[in-house]
Scaffold this motif. Structure first.
Motif, PDB file in Angstrom:
ATOM      1  N   LYS A 132       0.816  -1.220   0.000  1.00  0.00           N
ATOM      2  CA  LYS A 132       0.000   0.000   0.000  1.00  0.00           C
ATOM      3  C   LYS A 132       0.850   1.271   0.000  1.00  0.00           C
ATOM      4  CE  LYS A 132      -4.101  -1.990   0.758  1.00  0.00           C
ATOM      5  NZ  LYS A 132      -5.342  -1.808   0.020  1.00  0.00           N
ATOM      6  N   VAL A 133       1.999   1.213   0.666  1.00  0.00           N
ATOM      7  CA  VAL A 133       2.797   2.428   0.780  1.00  0.00           C
ATOM      8  C   VAL A 133       3.930   2.423  -0.241  1.00  0.00           C
ATOM      9  CG1 VAL A 133       4.186   3.851   2.316  1.00  0.00           C
ATOM     10  CG2 VAL A 133       2.224   2.582   3.217  1.00  0.00           C
ATOM     11  N   LYS A 134       4.680   1.311  -0.274  1.00  0.00           N
ATOM     12  CA  LYS A 134       5.799   1.225  -1.208  1.00  0.00           C
ATOM     13  C   LYS A 134       5.350   0.839  -2.606  1.00  0.00           C
ATOM     14  CE  LYS A 134       9.527   1.332   1.740  1.00  0.00           C
ATOM     15  NZ  LYS A 134      10.468   2.410   1.689  1.00  0.00           N
ATOM     16  N   LYS A 135       4.077   0.436  -2.729  1.00  0.00           N
ATOM     17  CA  LYS A 135       3.511   0.087  -4.045  1.00  0.00           C
ATOM     18  C   LYS A 135       4.287  -1.035  -4.730  1.00  0.00           C
ATOM     19  CE  LYS A 135       0.767   3.754  -3.684  1.00  0.00           C
ATOM     20  NZ  LYS A 135      -0.533   3.544  -3.066  1.00  0.00           N
ATOM     21  N   LEU A 152      -0.241   3.889  10.988  1.00  0.00           N
ATOM     22  CA  LEU A 152       0.386   5.183  10.715  1.00  0.00           C
ATOM     23  C   LEU A 152       1.901   5.020  10.639  1.00  0.00           C
ATOM     24  CD1 LEU A 152      -1.594   7.599  13.082  1.00  0.00           C
ATOM     25  CD2 LEU A 152      -1.746   7.462  10.595  1.00  0.00           C
ATOM     26  N   ALA A 153       2.433   4.218  11.558  1.00  0.00           N
ATOM     27  CA  ALA A 153       3.883   4.097  11.653  1.00  0.00           C
ATOM     28  C   ALA A 153       4.496   3.485  10.402  1.00  0.00           C
ATOM     29  CB  ALA A 153       4.271   3.281  12.882  1.00  0.00           C
ATOM     30  N   ILE A 154       3.744   2.625   9.684  1.00  0.00           N
ATOM     31  CA  ILE A 154       4.338   2.108   8.442  1.00  0.00           C
ATOM     32  C   ILE A 154       3.956   2.990   7.260  1.00  0.00           C
ATOM     33  CG2 ILE A 154       4.648  -0.288   9.120  1.00  0.00           C
ATOM     34  CD1 ILE A 154       2.069  -0.983   7.738  1.00  0.00           C
ATOM     35  N   GLY A 155       3.358   4.140   7.539  1.00  0.00           N
ATOM     36  CA  GLY A 155       3.154   5.128   6.480  1.00  0.00           C
ATOM     37  C   GLY A 155       1.813   5.043   5.775  1.00  0.00           C
ATOM     38  N   LEU A 156       0.867   4.263   6.333  1.00  0.00           N
ATOM     39  CA  LEU A 156      -0.468   4.219   5.735  1.00  0.00           C
ATOM     40  C   LEU A 156      -1.194   5.533   6.018  1.00  0.00           C
ATOM     41  CD1 LEU A 156      -1.653   0.641   6.786  1.00  0.00           C
ATOM     42  CD2 LEU A 156      -0.828   1.345   4.547  1.00  0.00           C
ATOM     43  N   THR A 157      -2.067   5.932   5.101  1.00  0.00           N
ATOM     44  CA  THR A 157      -2.897   7.110   5.357  1.00  0.00           C
ATOM     45  C   THR A 157      -4.112   6.679   6.182  1.00  0.00           C
ATOM     46  OG1 THR A 157      -4.192   6.743   3.361  1.00  0.00           O
ATOM     47  CG2 THR A 157      -2.247   8.139   3.150  1.00  0.00           C
ATOM     48  N   GLN A 162      -6.411   4.511   4.199  1.00  0.00           N
ATOM     49  CA  GLN A 162      -5.927   3.145   4.012  1.00  0.00           C
ATOM     50  C   GLN A 162      -6.078   2.341   5.298  1.00  0.00           C
ATOM     51  OE1 GLN A 162      -1.987   4.212   2.681  1.00  0.00           O
ATOM     52  NE2 GLN A 162      -2.408   3.533   0.591  1.00  0.00           N
ATOM     53  N   ILE A 163      -5.844   2.994   6.433  1.00  0.00           N
ATOM     54  CA  ILE A 163      -5.982   2.303   7.712  1.00  0.00           C
ATOM     55  C   ILE A 163      -7.429   1.884   7.909  1.00  0.00           C
ATOM     56  CG2 ILE A 163      -5.893   2.628  10.205  1.00  0.00           C
ATOM     57  CD1 ILE A 163      -3.443   4.388   9.744  1.00  0.00           C
TER      58      ILE A 163
END
Lengths: 256, 220, 220
Positions: A118-121, B125-130, B133-134
């Motif tokens: 989701k983040v690193k795609k 949040l800590a792994i960068g999800l918005t 997305q959470i």
């Protein structure tokens, strides 16, 4: 002059009326292993949580590799950065929590791949490969398909560490990662952290494990009442604390 | 009393009852889908930091929960046209049931959301999800698992509420049963069959929900 | 919408509305009281009854809870007269709501009684209390406290369900409202007003319930 990995300037943070951080200044560089110690309520966990913006803070700046975290200041007005930007900055750091906080409805490997996808795609297959590598690294490759509820506390914490590290953070934050564990499970987690430290991972740990802090840290930061009361190489300041507070703290902690 | 049970007349009209049952299920299904969306948005609003979000959501839930659904049904169908909102019977009923169920589902979902440890959001949040997305990957899937038992009983009770569509002449099971009752005078037979159809459907719905619950249970 | 005309109409219609309101209150009160009495029997049978009784009562509650209230009301109204029981629409309606209420109260009571830890019964036995005494001093009071919120909820449900009696021609608030609308054509205003009255009653019940709950709470 190259930027420091982490640079904190005059950090202030309050919860309502209570000021928890009263002006913290601190820098660390790439590859440093730093332990933050201090009695509960001294602000060490809050410090960690400010670094990845899980807490908002009212004053001061935090920079990671020179980049200001969380806020922009323009014309004297301090404003929180947009959510997307904060999410990106959070990914510069990885965090492991006291309570593991694994997503209970996902298997160990899905916990790790979620951020990668989701983040690193990353494509799914690649994400799984990266996740497997890290699960193997924390010794849980064989448990990849297990759900958090099927793992022991120590195993859950190792998955949580794999989940954070798989994102390839530039700095790992560990927030009392062994405090919620049964004593016999503490070692397997410390072993993982130790091996990461040996690999040159930059990390900032809040911990109660004095012996471990002494052993792995390049720098120990002693926090007391919202400020850094003393810091230095543990091999120097543990035997000869220069403040009375640290001397007392070391005496009362289970160092033996 | 001289009354002998004779189900012939009811069996002859059984296809009407079945069609009525199918319509009732369809009404419930459509209303619940819409109601889940309304309920989810409302539940998040109820837990929002901003008063501007909490206030209207709380008002909506309180008003709907304290008003009889029959009044709502009649109001939507008979009174809203006065404001220029003209809906067909079926649309009107689905809309009413959706708004009605939304309020109950909002409470159910709210409970489910409250049961989720805040640390999971932080881990996301800590792994960068918005935040979005959470919600979609972590919060909502967990919330659904938390609320499945009460979601099941809400769905069943909404299905039973489709009987009220008879009040605005939507030809669902109760409406058809009443018609057969009046036309054939096989009063007892009609109502026995109609209620058994409801009971059987509710039992089946409960069984389906239990299956879903089993499927979604996280191994431990 | 014409507030002045509506005001006049409301004033002219005050007697029918008050009568309807009185009827609604009587229906609800009777259904709650009778339903609770019957429900206590149901709950005790479900929890402590001998096996055949328990099965019988379980069948009763499952059947009632699987049937929409409107079907109960219609069936009670049509069926009982067919078998020679000549009840008025009011009586048939109250009977249906009583039965509905009893199944709910029964389940609530069973849930409350079963939530009391078994150890307490053993402790009571250990100090030599008979079952009757154990129930009177230990189980009963705790179960009452536990069941109170859900019971208040059921009471509000009964007020809402009383609207269904309008369909069989009982002149309660909703039917009176519909009659007024057919004369004045002011559906928006009168449905809204009826809704407001129902809301007020239920809101009051809800708050009364919370007040009693606070008063009877065990300090902890």
């Amino acid at each position: 002059m190259p930027d420091h990995l982490l640079e904190i300037e005059d950090l202030h943070k309050s919860f309502g009326e209570t000021e928890v951080l009263k002006g913290v200044d601190f820098t660390m560089d790439k590859g440093d292993v730093v332990s933050v110690i201090g009695s509960s309520g001294s602000g060490k966990t809050t410090l960690l949580r400010c670094i990845n913006m899980l807490e908002e803070f009212e004053g001061g700046t935090i920079r990671i590799e020179g980049e200001v975290i969380g806020y922009t200041t323009a014309g004297g007005h301090r404003r929180r950065k947009p959510e997307k930007e904060i999410a990106r900055q959070r990914a510069l750091t990885g965090m492991a929590f006291q309570q593991f906080n694994l997503f209970p409805h996902m298997s160990a490997i899905d916990n790790v791949t979620l951020g990668l996808i989701k983040v690193k795609k990353l494509p799914k297959e690649e994400a799984r490969a990266v996740a497997m590598r890290w699960l193997d690294r924390v010794g849980l490759g064989e448990r990849a398909g297990h759900y958090p509820g099927q793992l022991s506390g120590g195993q859950q914490q190792r998955v949580a560490i794999a989940r954070a590290i798989a994102m390839n953070p530039h700095l790992m934050l560990f927030d009392e990662v062994t405090s919620a564990l049964d004593p016999e499970l503490v070692n397997e987690v410390l072993q993982v952290i130790r091996s990461l430290a040996e690999d040159g991972m930059s990390m900032l740990l809040v911990t109660h494990e004095m012996r471990f802090a002494h052993e792995v840290s390049d720098i120990v930061v002693f926090m007391n009442d919202g400020v850094i009361a003393e810091m230095g190489n543990p091999r120097e300041i543990f035997p000869n604390p220069s403040t009375r507070r640290l001397a007392e703290f070391l005496k009362t902690s289970s160092f033996n | 009393m001289g009354y002998t049970l004779n189900f012939d007349a009811v069996w002859r009209s059984f296809d009407l009852l079945l069609a009525g049952l199918a319509l009732g299920l369809a009404l419930a299904f459509a209303a619940i889908l819409l109601g889940c969306v309304i309920g989810l948005v409302t539940a998040f609003a109820l837990l929002a930091k901003s008063r501007m979000a909490r206030m209207p959501a709380g008002l909506y839930v309180t008003i709907i929960r304290n008003t009889p659904i029959l009044v709502l049904i009649l109001f939507t169908y008979f009174a809203l046209p006065e404001l220029g909102i003209r809906l067909g019977k079926i649309e009107s009923f689905i809309l009413t049931l959706a708004i009605y169920s939304g309020a109950y589902l909002a409470e159910v979902f709210r409970g489910g959301l409250l049961a989720i440890p805040p640390g999971l959001r932080e881990a996301g949040l800590a792994i960068g999800l918005t935040e979005m997305q959470i919600r979609t990957s972590i919060i909502v899937p967990l919330m659904i698992r938390n609320v499945l038992p009460s979601l099941g009983s809400t769905i069943i009770s909404l299905f039973k509420d489709t009987s009220l569509a008879a009040a605005i002449a939507v030809p669902e099971l109760t409406f058809e049963a009443r018609k057969i009752n009046v036309e054939t005078f096989r009063v007892i037979e009609t109502w026995i069959v109609a209620s058994l159809m409801y009971v059987a459907t509710c039992t089946a719905l409960a069984a389906i929900m239990r299956k879903v619950e089993q499927r979604l249970t996280v191994p431990r | 919408m014409d507030p002045i005309r509506f005001g006049e109409m409301l004033w002219l219609a005050r007697m029918p509305i008050l009568k309807g309101l009185g009827m609604t209150v009587s229906i609800s009160a009777l259904a709650i009281i009778l339903g609770t009495l019957l429900g206590i029997f149901v709950g005790l049978s479900l929890t402590y009854g001998a096996r055949p009784l328990r099965w019988l009562v379980r069948g009763y509650t499952d059947f009632i809870r699987g049937t929409p209230v409107l079907v109960l009301v219609l069936a009670s109204y049509y069926v009982l007269s067919t078998v020679g029981l000549d009840l008025t629409a009011f009586q048939a309606g109250v009977l249906a709501l009583t039965v509905f209420c009893s199944s709910h109260v029964g389940e609530i009571l069973r849930g409350a009684l079963q939530s009391i830890p078994k150890g307490q019964i053993e402790a009571a036995k250990a100090i030599g209390l008979t079952f009757r005494e154990t129930f009177a001093y230990i189980l009963g009071p705790q179960a009452l406290r536990q069941a109170l919120p859900a019971w208040v909820n059921t009471a509000a449900e009964m007020v809402k369900a009383s609207t269904l009696l309008s369909i069989i021609g009982v002149s309660e608030l909703l039917l009176r409202t519909q009659e007024l609308i057919s004369r004045t054509f002011m559906s928006l205003e009168f449905y809204f007003f009826a809704g407001l009255l129902y809301f007020t009653i239920n809101y009051a019940i809800e708050h009364l319930g919370r007040y009693v709950e606070r008063k009877t709470a065990v300090p902890s």
